[in-house]
Design an enzyme around this catalytic site. Sequence first.
Site, mmCIF file in Angstrom:
data_model
loop_
_atom_site.group_PDB
_atom_site.id
_atom_site.type_symbol
_atom_site.label_atom_id
_atom_site.label_comp_id
_atom_site.label_asym_id
_atom_site.label_seq_id
_atom_site.Cartn_x
_atom_site.Cartn_y
_atom_site.Cartn_z
ATOM 1 N N HIS A 175 0.860 -1.189 0.000
ATOM 2 C CA HIS A 175 0.000 0.000 0.000
ATOM 3 C C HIS A 175 0.894 1.236 0.000
ATOM 4 C CE1 HIS A 175 -3.985 1.806 0.732
ATOM 5 N NE2 HIS A 175 -3.325 2.752 1.388
ATOM 6 N N SER A 212 -7.881 3.708 8.318
ATOM 7 C CA SER A 212 -8.332 3.558 6.932
ATOM 8 C C SER A 212 -7.474 2.527 6.191
ATOM 9 C CB SER A 212 -8.256 4.934 6.251
ATOM 10 O OG SER A 212 -8.315 4.822 4.866
ATOM 11 N N LYS A 266 -8.536 -1.765 5.315
ATOM 12 C CA LYS A 266 -8.582 -2.315 3.946
ATOM 13 C C LYS A 266 -7.587 -3.455 3.778
ATOM 14 C CE LYS A 266 -8.098 1.737 2.282
ATOM 15 N NZ LYS A 266 -8.236 3.131 1.936
ATOM 16 N N ARG A 315 -13.968 12.882 4.166
ATOM 17 C CA ARG A 315 -12.702 13.506 4.584
ATOM 18 C C ARG A 315 -12.102 14.326 3.453
ATOM 19 N NH1 ARG A 315 -9.144 8.668 5.948
ATOM 20 N NH2 ARG A 315 -7.530 10.218 6.221
ATOM 21 N N ASP A 368 -15.097 2.757 5.502
ATOM 22 C CA ASP A 368 -13.911 3.562 5.188
ATOM 23 C C ASP A 368 -14.140 4.337 3.895
ATOM 24 O OD1 ASP A 368 -11.091 4.447 5.166
ATOM 25 O OD2 ASP A 368 -11.033 3.222 3.365
HETATM 26 N N1 URA Z 1 -4.572 5.926 2.057
HETATM 27 C C1 URA Z 1 -5.700 5.369 2.553
HETATM 28 O O1 URA Z 1 -6.084 4.282 2.138
HETATM 29 N N2 URA Z 1 -6.384 6.001 3.504
HETATM 30 C C2 URA Z 1 -6.019 7.194 3.984
HETATM 31 O O2 URA Z 1 -6.690 7.720 4.846
HETATM 32 C C3 URA Z 1 -4.855 7.784 3.461
HETATM 33 C C4 URA Z 1 -4.136 7.130 2.494
#
Ligand code: URA
Length: 407
Positions: A81, A182, A186, A167, A160
């Site tokens: 990620h 967040s 995931k 957000r 999320d």
């Molecule tokens: N990447 C994400 O998946 N969530 C965030 O809040 C910031 C970056």
Amino acid sequence: MILDIISKKANNYELTKEELETIFMGYLKGEVKDYQMSAFLMAICINDMSDSEIFALTDIFIKSGKTLDLSFIKGIKVDKHSTGGVGDKTTLIVGPLVASCNVPVIKMSGRGLGYTGGTIDKLESIPGFVVDLTLEEIKKQAEDISIVITSQTEDLAPLDKKIYALRDVTATTNSIPLIASSIMSKKIAGGADKVVIDIKVGNGALIKTKEDAMRLSNLLIKIGSYYQKEVKTVISNMDIPLGHNIGNKLEVLEALEILQGKEQGPLYNLVIELAGKMVSLGKEITEEEAKKEVIDNLNNGKALKKFLEFVKYQHGNIENLTINAKVYNIKANKTGTLKSINALNIAKLSQSLGAGRKNKDDKIDYNAGIIIRKNIGDDIKEGDILASLYTNIDNEKFNLERIFEIS
Ligand code: URA
């Protein structure tokens, strides 16, 4: 009750898991309104969250949807990620590279919003490439070629998704607790066994300081360990764009150059770092051993072969990937040394050329973007081409201010 919870956070008291559940799940069900959640998120941004609140929130996000079970795939599955950057095409390179080392990569990715791009848009710029796969298709592809990159399904951490969209329009994206929950919700719902997370820091990133990056890194590792998922992090610079190309199809072309061994520099170095950590986790070997294997597979063509196999499997046609756009060159207006390339302003410029979305439903032009022609530290003569802009937008005066600093 909802107002009591908002005031409690606004007055800087710690919330219980039940209180967090009441307000967040209430929002998912539509009982808590956007204006109430906006106020609450701002209170979190200002007053922060304790570790136990962050753990509780991550759990609420995960349980708001389904969790993918990848145990049918043999071996340790490693996910990756990035917190989001400008010109960040690392997934396109690292995914096939890691899979070519026999570590399965089953990755769910997103689209770009605002200034940062998304892997799914980049892949979709390849004619024919299919990004929406069913669970059956994911399973078969994982078994056949060990790499799948697909768009995130609606039922994975849906809370999320809803909170992230809010957000994005309420200046509440840069709260470390919200970012940590967040990302980890995931990753945990995505079903991988281990995760490598690239934390971008700088003017073109969500996280602006090294201290915040360190705090986020510690939180991600702690949350991962609670769910028995080993997490490794890399903190990387986002004051300047990553690599030379920004824009969807242009980024695919640069990814190919790295896979063909034609480009070195910061992008190549980050690819080795991330892939090295992923292979080390997947094969339970040292990072040095893993990096050696990764570099070998870039040099011997195995990573490129895996990339081509992956694109073909998802119906993409990578041959004759041409850029159909008008080109404008930016020239230096003085002589000196190139001191910096402002990532945020480059990203804004790229968006104005058509490469990014201003709103969720905007159409993007896959051909639009920028190629940066010079590196930091290069000697520049007045009139030298600093960058080429690719766009199909007519009669637009593009904002070229405060991008290149020459002195
Ligand atoms: N990447 C994400 O998946 N969530 C965030 O809040 C910031 C970056």
